[in-house]
Structures are given as structure tokens and as C-alpha cells.
Write a protein that holds these residues in place. Structure first.
Motif, PDB file in Angstrom:
ATOM      1  N   SER A 107      41.742  35.854  37.647  1.00  0.00           N
ATOM      2  CA  SER A 107      42.766  36.567  38.401  1.00  0.00           C
ATOM      3  C   SER A 107      42.951  37.975  37.864  1.00  0.00           C
ATOM      4  N   VAL A 108      43.219  38.904  38.776  1.00  0.00           N
ATOM      5  CA  VAL A 108      43.304  40.324  38.435  1.00  0.00           C
ATOM      6  C   VAL A 108      44.763  40.757  38.440  1.00  0.00           C
ATOM      7  N   PRO A 109      45.206  41.470  37.399  1.00  0.00           N
ATOM      8  CA  PRO A 109      46.611  41.898  37.328  1.00  0.00           C
ATOM      9  C   PRO A 109      46.980  42.879  38.434  1.00  0.00           C
ATOM     10  N   PHE A 110      48.289  43.002  38.641  1.00  0.00           N
ATOM     11  CA  PHE A 110      48.798  44.005  39.586  1.00  0.00           C
ATOM     12  C   PHE A 110      48.465  45.406  39.106  1.00  0.00           C
ATOM     13  N   VAL A 111      48.544  45.603  37.787  1.00  0.00           N
ATOM     14  CA  VAL A 111      48.249  46.914  37.207  1.00  0.00           C
ATOM     15  C   VAL A 111      47.214  46.748  36.101  1.00  0.00           C
ATOM     16  N   VAL A 112      46.331  47.732  35.979  1.00  0.00           N
ATOM     17  CA  VAL A 112      45.310  47.747  34.940  1.00  0.00           C
ATOM     18  C   VAL A 112      45.278  49.138  34.326  1.00  0.00           C
ATOM     19  N   PRO A 113      45.404  49.212  32.997  1.00  0.00           N
ATOM     20  CA  PRO A 113      45.664  48.154  32.025  1.00  0.00           C
ATOM     21  C   PRO A 113      47.002  47.453  32.283  1.00  0.00           C
ATOM     22  N   ASN A 114      47.017  46.158  31.969  1.00  0.00           N
ATOM     23  CA  ASN A 114      48.179  45.337  32.297  1.00  0.00           C
ATOM     24  C   ASN A 114      49.237  45.446  31.209  1.00  0.00           C
ATOM     25  N   VAL A 115      50.322  46.126  31.536  1.00  0.00           N
ATOM     26  CA  VAL A 115      51.429  46.272  30.587  1.00  0.00           C
ATOM     27  C   VAL A 115      52.725  45.687  31.134  1.00  0.00           C
ATOM     28  N   ILE A 116      52.649  44.937  32.251  1.00  0.00           N
ATOM     29  CA  ILE A 116      53.892  44.439  32.842  1.00  0.00           C
ATOM     30  C   ILE A 116      54.021  42.928  32.779  1.00  0.00           C
ATOM     31  N   GLY A 117      53.062  42.242  32.136  1.00  0.00           N
ATOM     32  CA  GLY A 117      53.275  40.822  31.916  1.00  0.00           C
ATOM     33  C   GLY A 117      52.103  39.947  32.279  1.00  0.00           C
ATOM     34  N   ALA A 118      51.999  38.819  31.571  1.00  0.00           N
ATOM     35  CA  ALA A 118      50.868  37.914  31.752  1.00  0.00           C
ATOM     36  C   ALA A 118      50.842  37.283  33.132  1.00  0.00           C
ATOM     37  N   GLY A 119      51.998  37.129  33.769  1.00  0.00           N
ATOM     38  CA  GLY A 119      52.033  36.489  35.075  1.00  0.00           C
ATOM     39  C   GLY A 119      51.948  37.433  36.248  1.00  0.00           C
ATOM     40  N   ALA A 120      51.841  38.728  35.983  1.00  0.00           N
ATOM     41  CA  ALA A 120      51.834  39.727  37.048  1.00  0.00           C
ATOM     42  C   ALA A 120      50.410  39.945  37.546  1.00  0.00           C
ATOM     43  N   LEU A 121      49.905  38.969  38.303  1.00  0.00           N
ATOM     44  CA  LEU A 121      48.520  39.060  38.748  1.00  0.00           C
ATOM     45  C   LEU A 121      48.296  38.187  39.982  1.00  0.00           C
ATOM     46  N   GLY A 122      47.159  38.405  40.621  1.00  0.00           N
ATOM     47  CA  GLY A 122      46.694  37.519  41.675  1.00  0.00           C
ATOM     48  C   GLY A 122      47.152  37.807  43.086  1.00  0.00           C
ATOM     49  N   SER A 123      47.631  39.029  43.374  1.00  0.00           N
ATOM     50  CA  SER A 123      48.087  39.330  44.723  1.00  0.00           C
ATOM     51  C   SER A 123      46.933  39.797  45.602  1.00  0.00           C
ATOM     52  N   ALA A 124      46.837  39.209  46.792  1.00  0.00           N
ATOM     53  CA  ALA A 124      45.792  39.601  47.741  1.00  0.00           C
ATOM     54  C   ALA A 124      45.913  41.081  48.091  1.00  0.00           C
ATOM     55  N   GLY A 125      44.770  41.750  48.170  1.00  0.00           N
ATOM     56  CA  GLY A 125      44.746  43.178  48.474  1.00  0.00           C
ATOM     57  C   GLY A 125      44.900  44.038  47.242  1.00  0.00           C
ATOM     58  N   TRP A 126      45.479  43.491  46.207  1.00  0.00           N
ATOM     59  CA  TRP A 126      45.566  44.174  44.921  1.00  0.00           C
ATOM     60  C   TRP A 126      44.417  43.709  44.037  1.00  0.00           C
ATOM     61  N   ALA A 127      44.357  42.416  43.798  1.00  0.00           N
ATOM     62  CA  ALA A 127      43.313  41.867  42.942  1.00  0.00           C
ATOM     63  C   ALA A 127      41.916  42.080  43.515  1.00  0.00           C
ATOM     64  N   ASP A 128      41.811  42.292  44.822  1.00  0.00           N
ATOM     65  CA  ASP A 128      40.504  42.505  45.448  1.00  0.00           C
ATOM     66  C   ASP A 128      39.860  43.817  45.033  1.00  0.00           C
ATOM     67  N   VAL A 129      40.564  44.592  44.243  1.00  0.00           N
ATOM     68  CA  VAL A 129      39.947  45.776  43.652  1.00  0.00           C
ATOM     69  C   VAL A 129      38.692  45.387  42.879  1.00  0.00           C
ATOM     70  N   ALA A 130      38.657  44.155  42.354  1.00  0.00           N
ATOM     71  CA  ALA A 130      37.514  43.698  41.562  1.00  0.00           C
ATOM     72  C   ALA A 130      36.236  43.615  42.375  1.00  0.00           C
TER      73      ALA A 130
END
Length: 918
Positions: free
Chosen positions: A531-554
Motif C-alpha cells: 500500500s502507498v501512503p497519501f504523502v511521500v515521504p510519509n510523515v503523517i502516520g502509518a495508517g495514512a495510505l491506500g486511497s484510490a487515485g493517490w496510491a496509483d501514483v506507483a
């Protein structure tokens, strides 16, 4: 990195000549080579890529010039040959990999190339291009991590660290390797090291910490020398993210520096950070990214980075036990000073505040000159916009103070500019300035990653031209080492959704190949179980990840990089990351339907109170998720196919069909109507081919009807990038142009009419009555909606690349005229050279100019009924020996051409609206 010795800089000026000048110099030659790049950079210093790739351009003013063979050789700088390819029969001139003996840490090399063209003639050898390797193993680092030896104050004034040493012999070359926990600013003998700022940049520090490499030969002197380095908290331990979050990566602040000196007699010496260094504090009493900087010139240590400075009262340092295993060389361009703006207006607001308007919403800082009494305090506050009464407005900055304070020493004219912060602003409030505010004492200095500008766009619509400028300034302001969402408030984070929707637009405007390649490594580093975080580098939390359209950056950005630059290497490097994200979605799905978890959905879509007529623009978030699940799976199939992973391509093709079947069962009626009847729902379903082919035309009609009923767009971050593309693809070109040219809210041109100089976060960041949207989230420099640029360049002008020749090896020119536009054109620098297309309606004719660089080919589509209507430079194309007529369909005549410049013309069709089909 572009960190040059004077010799390298001189060579850069030779080899980066404008293409037109290069052509004029070579007008009598059959072919020449130029613009040599090593790993996408001219003369990089500090590569840790063990098999760098070489790129060159063929330069010729003749038509249909192709490379048929090349020979490339690598030599030690000042030494013998390391490797030669011999003559290789190949068209490849982009990203040719090194296949020679292992390259050595710290060593400098040069390479050159010659080519044979399709007339059998050979070019001369190119002038050599230089590069220098970085440190390839942790053991190559002899330096030790050091920390300040004094007890830090709560405000964390910036530490100063220094070291003196002697050189007794003539110096042939000196190379500095530097990194830090925090940010650093280095000097040798009182002169700044390099021209990079906010170093070492922002990465997923727990796994990847960049170091920079500088040629500092010219800064050293025979005899006594001094190194001085100041440190700031930066992203590493400073306030970042939300709720005054700090110490994300650690509480320490530390320096690692190694200076390798080679003397003229061949001997070497290494100066390193160790326990012999000294530490203290100086003028920078406070420095935070969000809040700004406080500098007290009364506490400056004059001459602290010069030899002979008295540091007996300085503290020692502590040797830190920090890892060197995470150190990586800097691949992307550093942040540098760019444009400089003078004040456009100095005025007093209705509330009595002194304010300077620089005329452009920009990112950087202000240089200040002042003279006054010791202790005079000047406060500079930053804002993007004035409120409806003309007063300075900072409420939308939320908790970010964005304030710099400068305390005078009182010894004549003093100069200040920040070191470890930056601001997003157009307006500057000045308090405490001793004397009259004069324009010559203030300059706004722009900062961004030093990406080469590559694309230009212009049209007959001045507002659309301003929109293009706003798109570019939004990119400049937010491509500051990571692709940030906004540069002014207490955020400035690498939001993945913004980056993926804008990535293709970004690639047209600037060379973001190194920029995104670097950032994608952090995307992978911060992935959690795929799962891909909402923000990278991830500084907002371990659970802040996996949103469609955001994580698809990968998946989206690697594929776009491949298409735009022809780089299979980035697909290979990111393939595991792409696959992990698709597998995460598969693991969260039941019966191939992904309808779990948190999703942002169509963020910031148009949302008036229109529920009464049953057509509210709220799109089901799980419908969106299923669309992106399919899209990422398709991109993974594409990547697997390019990389020769046929078994995986077949397996994911089967999965993709199941995903689409599940979508149709859950979200679509038998007639193609979707459970969410919104523009975004129809746009995503059509753009990602979620619907059976026989239902797509009727579904596109529903989209067009929706747009017509509203009279405007209703899309947010995820629907907007594809809206005009889908409309024009299915023949609703007039609708697409109406949306682009609309000047009222909501539209792209509404902010332009309101005086915007960048892209806004919201369609109505400032309302028609000049009041503001909610200040909790209202940036006036937020590039996501600038993704319309991609349609302007690739569909409106029609300048694109084919998948069978990515990176503009096979160029597609298929203009789509429409609206009230009488002309539109675009130019873009590619690795092969400049590609350009421009169309104009004139005196009943459609004129199309095309420029195709050497070693490429183009498929050109001229709006015309038959080839008998098309001329090139006044001559019928049917008889032209260097133009192949491929046929006609859908209102276009297709022509195949090689390199060169072309001028096509045809009578304007009776119905000038054509279809942007593939």
C-alpha cells in the motif's frame, strides 16, 4: 547533479546550445552529435549508478536523417580508454547503457560518440562529456557522523561546525561529499560550497539519505584552509506534517563530510568529520520550514569559516553512531535559485500595514538590505493574496507563521536572506524597517528543483496563455525536491494524488525525469505491504495510505515516464512497486470487487446544493476505486509486456477482465447507466475502458448531456484530468472547448480572470465577491487542476508519442482545432531534439507546421477529406518523394515523415470539428 568546475561549466555552454544555433553551425555537415547526457544529466558529479546510460542528439538540417550505427568510448579523465563499443548497428541514441569494466568510487570519466547516418556517412567524434562517480560502498566513507558538543536550547539555534587543516602541495583536484541529518550550508575559506539549497533534500530518510558531491578545487588554497558548515532542522527533525509534528526521523542534528584531495604529484589526502571539529552557534537563532527564520546579526561569528578564526571558546563535537548504509548519491537536480522579482508595487493597506507586491505568486524567499541601529528588528511576513478590502491575508496559512525576523547589528548596510526555510507568497508585509521602503532594497528570489524547461504552448486566446503560465508557475513552486501539494501553509507534503494526475503535464513543461525517478524510489521505500501512503515521504502516520487515485501514483508515474522519455529502466526499477500495489488491491477485494477502506474520492469536486433535481456531483468512492484498480492493473500489464514478462502480463490480463466484470455487475445497468450519474463516474469508466465497447458511445452521450445540463464541469481532482480528453475522444469536441474557454466559476479561466498567477486548490478559492473559501484548505498555489495542460498539448495541438516509439522516437501530430481558437502551437525538447507543432486557420485554409528531430519519425494527421487537398510548402503531398501518404479517415489525412521542418496546408473542412480518436 549539475555541480560544475569552471571547466565543466564552460563545456556545458558549448554543448547546450539552442537547437537553432546548433543547426546553423552544422548547416553544411551531413550529421553531427551534441547535447551529450550521462544518466539524463549534463556532466553530473557524484553518480552512484554503476552502469550509467548515455544519450546524445543527432544534429542535421536535412530531412529524413536517421542514425544507423554508433561507436561510443569511455576514458578516464586525463587517462586511457576504459571501454569502447566498437561500431554498433543500431538506431538507439537514448539511454545507451555502459557495459565496460566496473567503475571506481570518486573517479572522473569522460565519454564521446560518433554516428553513421542513413546515407552511410560518419560524423566526427563528439566533444567529450565528463562525469564523476560518487562513493559506491559504505566503506568508502572515512568520515564519521558528528553532532554539536553543546547542550541545545529549546529554540534550536542552528549549529556551526568548523575544522582547519593545511595543504602543503599543489592541488590537482578536491572533491567534497556532504550530507546531514537536517539541512546543511557549507563554506570553505569563507566561500559557499556549490549553488544547491535546502540540501541534502527530502527522502525517506530511514532508508534513503542523499549526499551531494562538489568539485571544490577552486575553493582550496595551498597552506591553511578552513571548512565551516551550518545546520538546520529541516524535514529531518523540524516541524513537518500536521499538529506541530516534529522529530519525525530523529531528534539529533548531525553532519557527515569527507573532502578527498588529490595533489599534482599523485598523492592523496582525506579530511573528514571526526572528533577534532569544533561547534558553536551563530546568527541563525531559529529556523523552521513552516514558521520561518530568526537571524540576529549581533550574534554572528564573523570569519568563522576562514582560517585563523579564534575558536578556543567553541565546544567540541560528539561522534554519532548513525548509519552510512542508507546513504545514496543525489540523482535529481538540486534546488537552486532561479528567477528574481523586483517589487511591482509598494503600498499601505487600508489597515495601515506596509506591503510589497512582487506581482507573481512564487516560492522562495526575500533578500533584504537595511541599515539601522543595533537591535533594530525587521519582520517579514508572507502572503499569497489580499482580502476583499485590500488587506494582507494569512488565515489560509493555518498554523504556519511564514515569518522571517532579522535583527540588525548596526554596522552599516546589512544584507539578509534565509538559509533553512522558504515561503510561498506574492505579498510581503514589512514591519520595523528602519527608513523608507525602497524597491532596490528588496528582491524576491525563486527556488525550485533545477529542472530544465522543455515545453512551450501558446494560442490565440490570451486567457488560456495565462493559464499555461499559471500551470508552469504552479509546477515551479511545488516541484521543490518533492512534488508538494502547496508551498505556503503548514503542509508542503508530497501528496501522491496530486503528483499522479499532473505527472504527464509536468513532463511536457520541464525535464522531470530525474526528479520523478528519485521520488519514486521513496514511494517504494514508504510502501507498507504494497500500500502507498497519501504523502511521500510519509510523515503523517502509518495508517495514512491506500486511497484510490493517490496510491496509483506507483503505477501511473512510472508508465508516464516510460511513455515520455522512453526509459525502460524506470519500469524495471519500479516494477516490484507497481506489482505490490496491484496485489494490495487484489488482497482487499472480494470477488474481484474492491469496496473497502478509506478513499478521498473525487477530491474538491464542484458541490453546490443541487440535490433537488437528483444530479448531485457526488461520485461513489468505491466506483472510483474499482476504476483505478483496473487502470493500475492495465498499466502493470503494459509494463510487464515491455519488460518481456509475458507470463505475468497474461495473468494480469485475466485479472483485469475479472475486475471489469465485477465493475459492470456492481455499478452499471444493462444499458450502461452508472449508479453515480456524475461527470467523474462517466469520465473514469470511459477513459479506463470499463464499459463494453458497444455501450461506450451511449455512455459518452450521457456524459455530454450532463456537461450540457450544468453548463460547466463538476469534477474534482480525479475526474478533471480526463474530462476534456474523454469528450473529444468520443466526438464532443465542442463541449471540451466550451469547458476550456469558460470564464465563469467553475472553470479553469475563472481564477485567471480573478488575477491568479498560479493554479488554485479550489475552483472558487476566491469567490466572485472576492470573499474566500474555507481557510482550512484554500491554497492559491496547488497544481492539480493544471492537469488540463496535458489535453492542451497532446490533443488540442496534437503533439504526442506512440507506444511503439516512446520518448518521441515515433511522434504523433494530430491537431484538434475547435472553439474560437484561430491558432495553437507547442514546442518541446526531447532527448532527440525539439519537436514542434502549430496550427492556424487563415484565409479559408488550415495551416500546420511540424518540426521533427533527427533519428525520429512522425505520423502527421492533417484535417482534410483526401490527400489531394493537402500541400506541403505549396506542393501536393501525393507527389512528394520524402512524404508517405498513409490514407484518410475520420476527417484526417495521415502522412508519414522523417526528420525536418514541414509546412502543410489544406482547405478548411466544412465541418472543422473532428474526432480525437486514437
Amino acid at each position: 547533479m549539475q555541480l560544475y568546475t569552471p571547466r565543466l561549466f564552460a563545456m556545458k555552454k558549448i554543448f547546450l546550445l539552442p537547437l537553432g544555433l546548433a543547426l546553423s553551425m552544422c548547416a553544411t555537415a551531413q550529421v553531427a552529435t551534441g547535447r551529450l547526457l550521462t544518466e539524463n544529466q549534463p556532466h553530473p558529479v557524484g553518480l552512484d549508478v554503476r552502469q550509467p546510460r548515455f544519450t546524445w542528439q543527432l544534429v542535421s538540417d536535412k530531412r529524413n536523417v536517421l542514425q544507423t550505427a554508433y561507436e561510443l568510448q569511455v576514458l578516464e579523465d586525463g587517462g586511457g580508454k576504459v571501454w569502447s563499443t566498437g561500431k554498433i548497428a543500431s538506431l538507439q541514441s537514448v539511454l545507451v547503457p555502459y557495459r565496460g569494466p566496473a567503475l571506481e568510487s570518486g573517479k572522473a570519466y569522460r565519454w564521446q560518440v560518433r554516428v553513421w547516418d542513413n546515407s552511410g556517412k560518419a560524423s566526427a567524434w563528439s566533444q567529450p562529456a565528463l562525469w564523476q562517480m560518487g562513493l559506491l560502498q559504505p566503506a568508502d566513507w572515512k568520515a564519521q557522523w558528528i553532532e554539536p558538543g553543546f547542550a541545545e536550547e529549546p529554540s534550536r539555534p542552528s549549529p556551526l561546525m568548523r575544522k582547519e587543516f593545511s595543504t602543503g602541495k599543489k592541488i590537482a583536484r578536491a572533491t567534497a561529499y556532504i550530507t546531514a541529518h537536517g539541512m546543511y550550508d557549507a563554506q570553505i575559506n569563507g566561500k559557499r560550497v556549490g549553488d544547491a539549497y535546502l540540501t541534502p533534500g527530502w527522502t525517506a530518510y530511514q532508508k534513503r539519505l542523499q549526499y551531494q558531491v562538489y568539485d571544490v578545487t577552486s575553493l582550496l588554497q595551498q597552506g591553511r584552509n578552513a571548512i565551516g558548515v551550518s545546520l538546520g532542522s529541516g524535514w529531518y527533525r523540524g516541524i513537518i506534517g500536521f499538529s506541530n509534528n516534529s522529530n519525525v526521523y530523529g531528534k539529533d542534528i548531525a553532519l557527515l563530510m569527507q573532502l578527498d584531495i588529490r595533489y599534482a604529484d599523485g598523492s592523496t589526502e582525506t579530511i573528514v568529520t571526526d572528533d577534532t571539529w569544533k561547534s558553536s552557534t551563530g546568527a541563525i537563532r531559529y529556523a523552521e520550514i513552516y514558521n520561518g527564520e530568526k537571524v540576529d546579526n549581533r550574534m554572528a561569528k564573523e570569519g568563522w569559516s576562514l582560517p585563523g578564526f579564534k575558536d578556543a571558546d567553541w565546544s567540541g563535537v560528539k561522534v554519532g553512531n548513525h548509519s552510512k548504509d542508507v546513504l545514496v548519491a543525489t540523482y535529481n537536480e538540486p534546488v537552486r535559485k532561479k528567477e528574481v522579482f523586483a517589487p511591482q508595487r509598494i503600498f499601505t493597506t487600508p489597515s495601515g500595514e506596509k506591503v510589497i507586491d512582487f506581482g507573481q505568486n512564487l516560492v522562495g524567499w526575500v533578500q533584504l538590505k537595511a541599515s539601522g541601529k543595533s537591535g533594530d528588528q525587521i519582520v517579514l511576513s508572507h502572503a499569497e493574496i489580499l482580502d476583499k478590502t485590500g488587506n494582507f491575508y494569512t488565515t489560509n496559512l493555518r498554523a504556519a507563521h511564514a515569518r522571517d525576523t532579522f535583527i540588525l547589528r548596526g554596522n552599516g548596510v546589512e544584507t539578509y536572506e534565509p538559509t533553512f526555510t522558504w515561503h510561498g507568497f506574492r505579498y510581503l508585509r514589512v514591519e520595523g524597517y528602519p527608513g523608507e521602503l525602497k524597491p532596490e532594497n528588496f528582491k524576491a528570489v525563486v527556488l525550485y528543483s533545477d529542472m530544465a524547461p522543455t515545453g512551450t504552448f501558446t494560442s490565440s486566446n490570451s486567457l488560456v496563455n495565462q493559464l499555461q503560465q499559471n500551470i508552469q508557475w504552479g509546477q515551479k513552486g511545488n516541484f521543490l525536491d518533492v512534488p508538494t501539494d502547496c508551498p505556503q501553509r503548514d503542509e508542503r507534503l508530497g501528496w501522491t494524488g496530486d503528483a499522479q494526475v499532473f505527472s504527464r503535464t509536468a513532463m511536457f513543461n520541464m525535464n522531470v525525469h530525474p526528479f520523478f525517478t528519485k521520488w519514486l524510489k521513496d514511494v517504494e521505500a514508504d510502501q507498507v505491504a504494497g500500500s502507498v501512503p497519501f504523502v511521500v515521504p510519509n510523515v503523517i502516520g502509518a495508517g495514512a495510505l491506500g486511497s484510490a487515485g493517490w496510491a496509483d501514483v506507483a503505477t501511473v508515474v512510472p508508465w508516464n515516464l516510460y511513455l515520455h522519455y522512453g526509459d525502460t529502466g524506470v519500469l524495471a526499477a519500479q516494477y516490484n512497486s507497481m506489482k505490490a500495489w496491484v496485489e494490495f488491491m487484489r488482497g482487499k477485494s472480494k470477488d474481484n470487487l474492491w469496496n473497502t477502506g478509506f478513499h478521498f474520492g473525487d477530491w474538491l469536486f464542484y458541490r453546490p446544493d443541487d440535490d433537488n433535481d437528483g444530479r448531485a456531483a457526488v461520485t461513489d468512492k468505491y466506483l472510483i476505486a474499482q476504476c483505478f484498480y483496473a487502470h493500475s492493473t492495465q498499466l502493470l500489464i503494459n509494463a510487464a509486456t515491455v519488460l518481456g514478462k509475458q507470463d505475468e502480463a497474461a495473468a494480469y490480463t485475466s485479472l483485469l477482465q475479472n475486475i471489469k466484470d465485477a465493475f459492470r455487475k456492481e455499478y452499471m445497468s444493462a444499458s450502461g447507466r452508472l449508479v453515480s450519474g456524475t461527470q467523474t463516474a462517466y469520465v473514469l469508466a470511459l477513459h479506463f475502458d470499463m464499459l463494453p465497447e458497444e455501450l461506450r458511445a451511449a455512455t459518452a452521450q450521457r456524459l455530454a448531456d450532463n456537461v450540457k445540463s450544468y453548463g460547466h464541469l463538476t469534477t474534482g481532482f480525479l475526474g478533471t484530468p480526463y474530462l476534456c480528453e474523454v469528450l473529444s475522444r468520443f466526438g464532443f469536441t465542442d463541449q471540451a472547448y466550451n469547458l476550456l474557454q469558460r470564464e465563469q466559476y467553475p472553470s479553469w479561466l475563472y481564477p485567471v480572470k480573478m488575477g491568479a498567477t498560479t493554479i488554485w486548490e479550489r475552483w472558487d478559492g476566491q469567490k466572485p465577491d472576492s470573499s474566500f473559501q474555507t481557510p482550512g484548505m484554500n491554497s492559491f498555489n496547488h497544481y492539480a487542476y493544471g492537469a488540463i495542460g496535458d489535453w492542451m498539448y497532446r490533443t488540442m495541438v496534437g503533439l504526442d508519442t506512440y507506444e511503439d516509439g516512446p520518448g518521441y522516437k515515433h511522434i504523433r501530430v494530430k491537431p484538434l482545432p475547435g472553439g474560437s481558437f484561430t491558432h495553437a502551437s507547442a514546442r518541446m525538447d526531447t532527448y532527440y531534439g525539439t519537436v514542434a507543432a502549430g496550427w492556424k486557420k487563415e484565409a479559408g485554409n488550415f495551416l500546420l507546421e511540424v518540426q521533427v528531430p533527427a533519428n525520429t519519425r512522425a505520423s502527421v494527421f492533417v484535417p482534410a477529406a483526401t490527400a489531394g487537398e493537402v500541400k506541403e510548402n505549396g506542393v501536393m503531398v501525393t507527389g512528394a518523394k520524402d512524404i508517405e501518404v498513409r490514407g484518410s479517415s475520420n476527417g484526417y489525412v495521415e502522412l508519414q515523415v522523417g526528420s525536418g521542418k514541414y509546412q502543410f496546408s489544406a482547405p478548411l473542412p466544412a465541418n472543422a470539428t473532428t474526432k480525437a480518436s486514437n
